[in-house]
Structure formats: C-alpha cells, structure tokens
Write a protein that holds these residues in place. Sequence first.
Motif, PDB file in Angstrom:
ATOM      1  N   MET A  43       0.365  39.088  20.794  1.00 25.31           N
ATOM      2  CA  MET A  43      -0.178  40.055  20.502  1.00 25.31           C
ATOM      3  C   MET A  43      -1.254  39.239  19.532  1.00 25.31           C
ATOM      4  N   ASN A  44      -0.877  37.844  19.003  1.00 23.39           N
ATOM      5  CA  ASN A  44      -2.694  37.067  18.117  1.00 23.39           C
ATOM      6  C   ASN A  44      -2.731  36.465  19.456  1.00 23.39           C
ATOM      7  N   GLN A  45      -3.602  36.445  19.747  1.00 25.30           N
ATOM      8  CA  GLN A  45      -4.074  34.968  20.930  1.00 25.30           C
ATOM      9  C   GLN A  45      -4.308  33.505  19.956  1.00 25.30           C
ATOM     10  N   ILE A  46      -3.888  32.637  20.627  1.00 26.07           N
ATOM     11  CA  ILE A  46      -3.931  31.400  20.138  1.00 26.07           C
ATOM     12  C   ILE A  46      -5.783  30.703  19.815  1.00 26.07           C
ATOM     13  N   LYS A  47      -6.045  30.443  19.072  1.00 27.92           N
ATOM     14  CA  LYS A  47      -7.382  30.207  19.327  1.00 27.92           C
ATOM     15  C   LYS A  47      -7.218  28.761  19.080  1.00 27.92           C
ATOM     16  N   LYS A  48      -7.885  27.990  18.928  1.00 28.03           N
ATOM     17  CA  LYS A  48      -8.130  26.930  17.923  1.00 28.03           C
ATOM     18  C   LYS A  48      -8.903  25.686  19.083  1.00 28.03           C
ATOM     19  N   GLN A  49      -9.861  25.193  18.234  1.00 29.07           N
ATOM     20  CA  GLN A  49     -11.025  24.502  19.587  1.00 29.07           C
ATOM     21  C   GLN A  49     -10.439  23.794  20.004  1.00 29.07           C
ATOM     22  N   SER A  50      -9.678  22.482  19.099  1.00 30.09           N
ATOM     23  CA  SER A  50      -8.972  21.000  19.531  1.00 30.09           C
ATOM     24  C   SER A  50      -7.468  21.661  20.360  1.00 30.09           C
ATOM     25  N   LEU A  51      -7.816  22.621  20.736  1.00 30.36           N
ATOM     26  CA  LEU A  51      -6.322  22.747  22.133  1.00 30.36           C
ATOM     27  C   LEU A  51      -5.701  21.225  23.257  1.00 30.36           C
ATOM     28  N   ASN A  52      -6.814  21.675  23.609  1.00 27.86           N
ATOM     29  CA  ASN A  52      -6.855  20.535  24.531  1.00 27.86           C
ATOM     30  C   ASN A  52      -6.800  18.968  24.257  1.00 27.86           C
TER      31      ASN A  52
ATOM     32  N   ILE B 123      -6.664  38.721  12.450  1.00 28.81           N
ATOM     33  CA  ILE B 123      -5.579  39.369  12.351  1.00 28.81           C
ATOM     34  C   ILE B 123      -4.285  38.239  12.642  1.00 28.81           C
ATOM     35  N   ASN B 124      -4.664  37.051  12.917  1.00 31.77           N
ATOM     36  CA  ASN B 124      -3.604  36.499  12.929  1.00 31.77           C
ATOM     37  C   ASN B 124      -3.492  35.461  11.644  1.00 31.77           C
TER      38      ASN B 124
ATOM     39  N   ILE C 220       1.951  39.254  28.502  1.00 30.52           N
ATOM     40  CA  ILE C 220       0.823  38.650  27.986  1.00 30.52           C
ATOM     41  C   ILE C 220       1.227  36.896  27.150  1.00 30.52           C
ATOM     42  N   HIS C 221       0.431  36.122  27.817  1.00 25.75           N
ATOM     43  CA  HIS C 221       0.960  35.090  27.378  1.00 25.75           C
ATOM     44  C   HIS C 221      -0.628  34.587  26.473  1.00 25.75           C
ATOM     45  N   PRO C 222       0.298  34.081  24.538  1.00 25.75           N
ATOM     46  CA  PRO C 222      -0.922  34.219  23.800  1.00 25.75           C
ATOM     47  C   PRO C 222      -1.873  32.788  23.889  1.00 25.75           C
ATOM     48  N   TYR C 223      -1.620  31.876  25.125  1.00 26.25           N
ATOM     49  CA  TYR C 223      -2.871  31.036  25.462  1.00 26.25           C
ATOM     50  C   TYR C 223      -3.864  31.267  25.709  1.00 26.25           C
ATOM     51  N   ILE C 224      -4.059  32.546  26.554  1.00 19.15           N
ATOM     52  CA  ILE C 224      -5.070  33.029  27.336  1.00 19.15           C
ATOM     53  C   ILE C 224      -5.371  34.351  27.118  1.00 19.15           C
ATOM     54  N   ASP C 225      -4.429  35.344  26.956  1.00 14.25           N
ATOM     55  CA  ASP C 225      -4.035  36.911  27.177  1.00 14.25           C
ATOM     56  C   ASP C 225      -4.510  36.921  25.307  1.00 14.25           C
ATOM     57  N   ASN C 226      -5.922  38.650  25.752  1.00 13.03           N
ATOM     58  CA  ASN C 226      -5.929  38.956  23.685  1.00 13.03           C
ATOM     59  C   ASN C 226      -5.066  40.347  24.196  1.00 13.03           C
TER      60      ASN C 226
END
Length: 310
Positions: free
Chosen positions: A1-10, A291-292, A175-181
């Motif tokens: 439900m919360n997309q995991i977003k971090k600029q440094s994921l890679n 929301i996260n 829904i995959h939290p790393y790619i879906d919102n």
Amino acid sequence: MNQIKKQSLNKLCINFYEQTKDYFILDACNQKERKYIQNNLKRIITAKPKDFSRIIEDVKSKGLRHDVLRKVFVGDVKGYPGGGYKKFSAKGTKSFNAYDLAEKLDVNVCPYCNISYTYTVKSSNNKSTRPQFDHFICKKKKPIFGMSFYNLIPSCSICNASIKGQDIFEIKTHIHPYIDNFDEIKNFNIDKTLLSLVNKKNDFNIIFEDRENITVEQREKANNHIKSFALEALYNGHKDEVLELVEVSRAYNEDSFDNLVNTFKGSTQIFKDTNDVKRLLLGHHVESKDINKRPLNKLVKDISKELGLI
C-alpha cells in the motif's frame, strides 16, 4: 500500500550484495548449480523485479535443482550449514544482517497494509526489534530469490506471517512495493451514499474504490493485494477513525482551517500553513507523498478528501 521510495535504492542494493556475497555455501552444489551461481550471483542478488522472470526461466531451462538452490540461498535445510538467508536473518550474525538492512531502508510503516509500525531498534541489551522480511516470491517455491534484494519486503508480522504466509505472488498479479503505487490505483470510501450522515459503526463498511484512468492490470493487481492481505476486514476494525473524521467535518470547514492559520501566523509558528493545521487537527499526514510516515495515513487522507476536509 505504501510504495517504498528512496533515492539511494540502487546503491543500497549493490551494498547489500557486497556485504552478503560470502554468505553462500556452495559445498552441496552439483557442478551445474555451482557454475551457474558463481557466474550469476550478483545478477541474482541485485535483480530488479522486472528481471525475476528471466531468472525463473534460467532455473527451468537449465534444470537447476530447487533443493540445492534452497541450501545455498535459504540455508534452512537440516544438517546443512546455515548460509544465505538463514545467516543474514540470524540475530547472532555480527557482520551485515537483517537489522542492518532494515535500518538502512528506514521503512517505518508496513508497505503492505499501512496499519502497523515497522520500526527498527537496535539495542545493546538485546531488546531489539525490526520489520520481518517477506519474500515477495515465496522462498520455498522459488529458493533462488531467497536473498534477492528486491524480493525482501520489510513488513509487519501480521501481513507476513499471519496472513500472507506462503501464498503465491507474482510481479504481474500482485502489488510489489518497490515498483507499484497502490495509492494511485485505489481509494478508501464507505458503502453508503452519504459519508457525512453516518453516526455509528453499524451504519457502514469501509471499502476500496478504483481511481480514475487505471489499467486493467493495475486493477487486478490491487484487487489481489486487497484479497491476499484481507485489507477490507482489517480496515473495518478501524471504523472509529472514520467516525472521528465525520465529527471533525461537522465542526470545521476550509474557512475554519484558514482562520486558525491566520490567527496564529503573526505571533507564533504553531501553524505554518493550512496543510499543517489539517495534519495537527487530523493527527495524520494529508498528502499522498507522506502516507508512509504514519499508520492509517491513507485511510485518513482518502476519507478526509471525501468529506471535503482536504
């Protein structure tokens, strides 16, 4: 439900590989599995979700044995030294472990449900806690992903252990939290026409509705997500949140919020703007990007919008 977003994921992904690449014990491998793993270990550990299907096809076409892959990547086979995920997730592992990854990801609310906190606390007195790591693609069915960075989803114990268990998830079906919102696909609402008229819990049920301009695939993935995590049942245990918002909507309107801002603007920094008033009054963040940050933020945001509070 919360997309995991971090600029440094890679960057985190590559670091995860560098820190754990020696956790894999190849002693039990046949020559075929050993050669494949040695040539493809970095690719397996750092694979993006869109690349999972190619690795699954490799396993199938090359006839790689799942029992051997399980020993290497999962490490939970009795009588075999515990490498792979078993070593990574063990509390006694002094080198890079699950606590370290959870701390770096800094996911403090379960991305599957947005109901439970998933804080990471590392304490010197052995009183520590962290989110569980769900294997999006089941590690027992597809053990080769037992230590793949983008297959490890920090989540609450209710979603991971109690509800999802070993259900079959695929990139194209859930829904995959790393790619879906999820927030861009579904909204919360109630099953009654006028939300503003409800007065008690028995008056309504919390439901999900499609947002506009979504694809068939997005709808199906979101519906599967709702079903797999029993989200309607879980959220209907939080009807009190909805009723409190209805009461707020009866007492305040947009002019009320603006008046609070204007009253305090000249003499104090209590309220910076109207959104700040709303966050403090509602007890939750009211913007999609936030929301996260707190449990139930999406429910409060969506219902508040329906009531005209935001």
